[in-house]
Write an enzyme that holds these catalytic residues in place. Structure first.
Site, short mmCIF file in Angstrom:
data_model
loop_
_atom_site.label_atom_id
_atom_site.label_comp_id
_atom_site.label_asym_id
_atom_site.label_seq_id
_atom_site.Cartn_x
_atom_site.Cartn_y
_atom_site.Cartn_z
N HIS A 270 1.19 -3.32 15.03
CA HIS A 270 1.77 -2.20 14.27
C HIS A 270 1.79 -1.01 15.20
CE1 HIS A 270 2.82 0.59 11.13
NE2 HIS A 270 2.67 -0.31 10.18
N GLU B 146 6.57 -5.63 8.41
CA GLU B 146 5.84 -5.07 7.28
C GLU B 146 6.37 -3.66 6.95
OE1 GLU B 146 1.79 -5.09 8.56
OE2 GLU B 146 1.70 -7.27 8.80
N LYS C 220 0.82 -1.22 0.00
CA LYS C 220 0.00 0.00 0.00
C LYS C 220 0.85 1.27 0.00
CE LYS C 220 -0.52 0.05 5.06
NZ LYS C 220 0.16 -1.25 5.32
#
Length: 458
Positions: A196, A273, A68
């Site tokens: 996250h 990530e 993304k």
């Protein structure tokens, strides 16, 4: 020759190249025409160097690139070549990475709240690893993807991050026991924990606390018979050198936390990530001034006591907040222009503002900046434009997205070849890299330090 990306896909440059060199060449070429469209230069060598830097700083962690952040084909292809995994959030992102040959085992569907049709798409295409943080998601997955291997996303303290994500995703610790019990009742396989800490994290202690919290969830899971073997530490890593905290400073907190709570030998695979880390500094943008308007101070009712000038200048450029500068709204960015033409000594400066090309009054890139006078046809350059720029760019008002010119330094291209082929450990490479002499060893049979040695990247 690597399978996915060909040399014809980019401009080969020699080592020592900087994006501004290629920008200058392109500007010289297009300035002979009337088509002075905005464009990016993307240094894929910078992406390769970031990958090797990641492996060195976090040797136990495998990166799954967050598509993304920048889904441009060149970036995704080069990361596929060097062996990264991919964090996908939708059917379209999964299609993209599988379309260049990435196997489903290298994909995590890291969106905790998914549309049923897209869950079915993942099941059909073999993507089994995906995240959840609530009861409804568990029920949806149990009905539509029985072979899914679920990763429980937990909430974090992201108060020190510029973009907070736990306001939308993440189960609080007190809810995890119930979710794990429900998963057992539904016969859903829960294989690990993810978190996250938020984008632009400025406090590495958030990683340490989240890793400790994940350990607690692993222990809860064992009570219900879940055999967890995956920890996903998410993103939040800086992508530019002017960040408040360096990537290595964050790694210096993560590594001991992993050793404490998930020591080597615990049979837990660790992934991350990273998004902006890989691409932020790799992209530079050139925009052209297409119009300008001078506003007399007395006409605007403004007083400027700091400058003797009696005017301000509005510049209109051919990219804006509906295009590459969407990062201003969506990523808290404050892009600063770099003049293409070097100003003359003692050249006066004027209070200026930059505006995009659309007919919307919100399309303002910057204001109250001091610039020497520019003219229609002049260029302005912007560094560090790789994160959350290209990905959310639109064609509002019919304006096209800025073209990307990919550049690859020769040494980086050679490193890609070696990484793609899987460089074996030899007597020569063992003298270049041993577990005691450097941090580059990735496994018992693979070491990437010779990649640097053979290509001149060290």
């Amino acid at each position: 020759m690597p399978e996915y990306i060909q040399e014809s896909d980019f401009i080969m440059v020699e080592e020592g190249f900087v994006a501004k060199d290629l920008m200058e060449q392109i500007i010289n070429d297009v300035s002979q025409t009337d088509d002075r469209d905005a464009f990016f230069v993307a240094d894929l060598g910078d992406v390769v160097r970031k990958h090797l830097r990641f492996l060195k700083a976090l040797p136990r962690v495998k990166p799954f690139y967050a598509v993304k952040c920048n889904s441009s084909r060149g970036v995704v292809q080069i990361l596929a070549e060097v062996g990264a995994g991919f964090d996908c959030a939708s059917k379209t992102e999964i299609e993209m990475v599988q379309g260049i040959g990435v196997q489903p085992e290298r994909i995590i569907y890291a969106n905790p709240c998914k549309q049923i049709s897209q869950i079915k798409f993942a099941a059909k295409h073999g993507v089994t690893m995906m995240t959840f943080d609530n009861e409804v998601e568990l029920s949806k997955v149990s009905r539509n993807h029985p072979k899914a291997r679920m990763v429980l996303r937990i909430a974090t303290d992201d108060s020190k991050s510029s973009a907070r994500l736990s306001v939308k995703f993440g189960a609080p610790l007190k809810a995890c026991r119930h979710l794990l019990e429900m998963a057992k009742d539904l016969n859903v396989d829960v294989i690990g924990v993810s978190f996250h800490v938020g984008s632009g994290c400025s406090d590495p202690k958030a990683f340490a606390q989240s890793i400790a919290d994940a350990r607690l969830v692993f222990e809860m899971a064992s009570e219900f018979g879940h055999k967890m073997h995956l920890l996903d530490i998410g993103g939040g890593f800086p992508g530019t050198e002017d960040s408040k905290i360096r990537f290595e400073e964050i790694a210096a907190v993560i590594n001991p936390a992993l050793d404490l709570y998930f020591p080597e030998g615990s049979a837990v695979e660790i992934i991350a990530e990273p998004g902006r880390y890989y691409v932020a500094s790799a992209f530079a943008l050139a925009v052209n001034i297409i119009a300008k308007k001078e506003v007399l101070l007395e006409q605007s009712g403004s007083e400027d006591e700091d400058h003797c000038s009696n005017k301000t200048i509005m510049y209109y450029v051919n990219d804006g907040v509906y295009g590459s500068f969407n990062c201003i709204f969506f990523d808290h960015a404050h892009p600063k222009p770099i003049l293409h033409k070097k100003p003359f000594p003692d050249q006066p400066v004027y209070s200026s503002s930059l505006w995009g090309p659309t007919c919307d009054g919100l399309d303002r890139i910057a204001e109250h900046i001091q610039l020497p006078e520019q003219y229609v046809g002049d260029w302005l350059l912007f560094d560090n434009m790789g994160a959350y720029t290209v990905a959310a760019s639109s064609t509002f008002n019919g304006f096209q997205q800025s073209q990307i010119h990919y550049a690859m330094p020769r040494a980086a291209w050679e490193a890609v070849h070696l990484l793609h082929q899987g460089l074996p450990q030899t007597e020569e490479s063992e003298t270049l890299c041993t577990p005691m002499s450097c941090g580059w060893e990735i496994s018992d049979t693979m070491c990437f330090a010779p990649v640097f040695a053979q290509t001149g990247m060290i």
